[in-house]
Scaffold this active site. Structure first.
Site, mmCIF file in Angstrom:
data_model
loop_
_atom_site.group_PDB
_atom_site.id
_atom_site.type_symbol
_atom_site.label_atom_id
_atom_site.label_comp_id
_atom_site.label_asym_id
_atom_site.label_seq_id
_atom_site.Cartn_x
_atom_site.Cartn_y
_atom_site.Cartn_z
ATOM 1 N N LYS A 1 119.436 104.839 4.946
ATOM 2 C CA LYS A 1 119.217 104.240 3.620
ATOM 3 C C LYS A 1 119.909 105.094 2.543
ATOM 4 C CE LYS A 1 115.141 102.015 5.465
ATOM 5 N NZ LYS A 1 113.814 101.460 5.269
ATOM 6 N N GLU B 1 112.380 93.526 11.847
ATOM 7 C CA GLU B 1 111.720 94.498 10.978
ATOM 8 C C GLU B 1 110.699 93.777 10.101
ATOM 9 O OE1 GLU B 1 114.533 98.187 10.627
ATOM 10 O OE2 GLU B 1 114.658 96.971 8.847
ATOM 11 N N ASN C 1 118.824 104.263 10.345
ATOM 12 C CA ASN C 1 119.253 103.752 9.043
ATOM 13 C C ASN C 1 118.810 104.774 8.004
ATOM 14 O OD1 ASN C 1 119.714 102.431 6.672
ATOM 15 N ND2 ASN C 1 118.235 100.766 7.031
ATOM 16 N N SER D 1 108.460 101.649 10.709
ATOM 17 C CA SER D 1 107.559 102.761 11.046
ATOM 18 C C SER D 1 107.613 103.154 12.512
ATOM 19 C CB SER D 1 106.125 102.442 10.614
ATOM 20 O OG SER D 1 106.051 102.331 9.201
ATOM 21 N N GLY E 1 108.315 101.691 6.252
ATOM 22 C CA GLY E 1 107.932 102.824 5.415
ATOM 23 C C GLY E 1 106.450 102.928 5.112
ATOM 24 N N HIS F 1 119.468 93.643 5.812
ATOM 25 C CA HIS F 1 118.221 94.414 5.753
ATOM 26 C C HIS F 1 117.329 93.843 4.645
ATOM 27 C CE1 HIS F 1 115.410 97.704 5.236
ATOM 28 N NE2 HIS F 1 115.782 98.122 6.432
ATOM 29 N N GLU G 1 115.649 95.206 2.465
ATOM 30 C CA GLU G 1 115.818 95.851 1.157
ATOM 31 C C GLU G 1 117.012 95.258 0.415
ATOM 32 O OE1 GLU G 1 115.726 99.839 2.721
ATOM 33 O OE2 GLU G 1 113.613 99.537 3.212
HETATM 34 P P1 13P Z 1 111.002 103.096 8.445
HETATM 35 O O1 13P Z 1 111.304 103.573 9.854
HETATM 36 O O2 13P Z 1 111.085 104.181 7.435
HETATM 37 O O3 13P Z 1 109.769 102.293 8.391
HETATM 38 O O4 13P Z 1 112.213 102.104 8.058
HETATM 39 C C1 13P Z 1 112.531 101.079 8.930
HETATM 40 C C2 13P Z 1 113.763 100.431 8.456
HETATM 41 O O5 13P Z 1 113.766 99.760 7.441
HETATM 42 C C3 13P Z 1 114.984 100.649 9.233
HETATM 43 O O6 13P Z 1 116.019 99.809 8.835
#
Ligand code: 13P
Length: 252
Positions: free
Chosen positions: A13, A169, A11, A215, A175, A99, A101
Site C-alpha cells: 500500500k 478481500e 501489498n 488480516s 486492516g 483493490h 481502497e
Molecule cells: P491487511 O492484511 O492489512 O488486512 O490488508 C489486506 C489487503 O488489503 C491486501 O491487499
C-alpha cells in the site's frame, strides 16, 4: 494437494520510503536465497515510486515484483498514472487491480477494473483482480451476490489461469484483525471458482489461483492457506515486516 502453486503476495500500500523498501525487499530476498527450493511463489507490490528499488533488491531471489494499480491506456495525458508498459519496463510481472481502497478512493467501477486488468494482461502481466463485500453487504446476506457480480464485471473475457489471479478481500476484514471463519472463506472461494468457470471455462477456473486477503497474519495463515480453494494470500499489514511475511510464507 492442489495443482495450483501457492502465491504469497504482499501489498505494501502507501507505506515506507526507499530505505524501507530496500530493507524489506532485501531481507526477503536473503531468506528466499537461503531457503533454496520453496513450495510457493512470492510477490511483493511496493508503491510505484519504489518498484525499481525493490526490483534491484530481489535480483536472483525468485521474488516477483508487481504494481498496485495501472492505467487502462498505454500512454498519454493521464497525470499521476502509471502504465502497464512502465510497470513491465521497471521489472514487474504482475499488477494488482481493483483493490477496494482504489474502488473507494478513486471511484473505480467494475468496468474500470476490467479495463485495467485487460491492459495488464495484454502487456504480459498477471492481473491480480480484487473483489470483496462490505460489512453492510455481508450483514444483508449479499456476500455471494456481490462477489459473483464483481467476478462477472471485473474479469476480462478470455482471461486465463496464466494471466489472472483473483484476490477475495472482504472489505470489513482489511486492516481490522477480523476475518470470516474458515468455513465462510472456503464457501466464498468455492463460489468464486464456480462463477469464474462460467466466465472462462471449467478448465481455466480450476487452474486459477484465488487468494484470500484481509488480516491474514502469521497466526491465522496456516489454517487459511490449508483451505481447499485458497491458493495463497494477499497480505497488507503483515507484509511490511520481513519476519511476519516470511512466517506466512512458511505456512504455505
Ligand atoms: P491487511 O492484511 O492489512 O488486512 O490488508 C489486506 C489487503 O488489503 C491486501 O491487499
Amino acid at each position: 494437494m492442489s495443482a495450483r502453486r501457492t502465491l504469497i503476495a504482499g501489498n505494501w500500500k502507501m507505506n515506507g520510503l526507499a530505505a524501507d523498501a530496500l530493507a524489506l525487499a532485501g531481507g526477503l530476498a536473503e531468506k528466499m536465497k537461503a531457503a533454496g527450493d520453496v513450495n510457493f511463489d512470492m510477490l511483493i507490490c511496493p508503491p510505484a515510486i519504489q518498484i525499481s528499488v525493490a526490483v534491484a533488491a530481489v535480483q536472483g531471489s525468485g521474488i516477483q515484483v508487481g504494481g498496485q494499480d495501472n492505467h487502462w491506456n498505454a500512454s498519454g495525458a493521464h497525470t499521476g498514472d502509471t502504465s502497464v508498459n512502465m510497470l513491465k519496463d521497471a521489472g514487474c510481472s504482475c499488477a494488482i487491480v481493483g483493490h477496494s481502497e482504489r474502488r473507494t478512493d478513486h471511484a473505480e467501477t467494475d468496468q474500470i477494473v476490467k479495463d485495467k486488468a485487460a491492459a495488464a494482461q495484454a502487456a504480459g502481466l498477471i492481473a491480480v483482480i480484487c473483489i470483496g463485500e462490505t460489512e453492510e453487504q455481508r450483514d444483508a446476506g449479499k456476500t455471494l451476490d456481490v462477489n459473483g457480480s464483481q467476478i462477472a464485471g471485473s474479469v476480462p473475457d478470455g482471461s486465463t489461469a496464466a494471466n489472472t489471479v483473483i484476490a477475495y478481500e472482504p472489505v470489513w476484514a482489511i486492516g481490522t484483525g477480523r476475518t470470516p471463519t474458515n468455513d465462510e472463506v472456503q464457501e466464498v472461494h468455492a463460489f468464486i471458482r464456480g462463477e469464474l468457470a462460467k466466465k472462462i471455462g471449467d478448465n481455466e477456473a480450476a487452474k486459477t489461483r484465488i487468494l484470500y486477503g484481509g488480516s491474514m497474519n502469521p497466526g491465522n495463515s496456516k489454517d487459511l492457506l490449508a483451505l481447499a480453494d485458497v491458493d495463497g494470500g494477499l497480505i497488507g499489514g503483515a507484509s511490511l515486516k520481513v519476519d511476519d511475511f516470511w512466517t506466512v510464507a512458511q505456512n504455505a
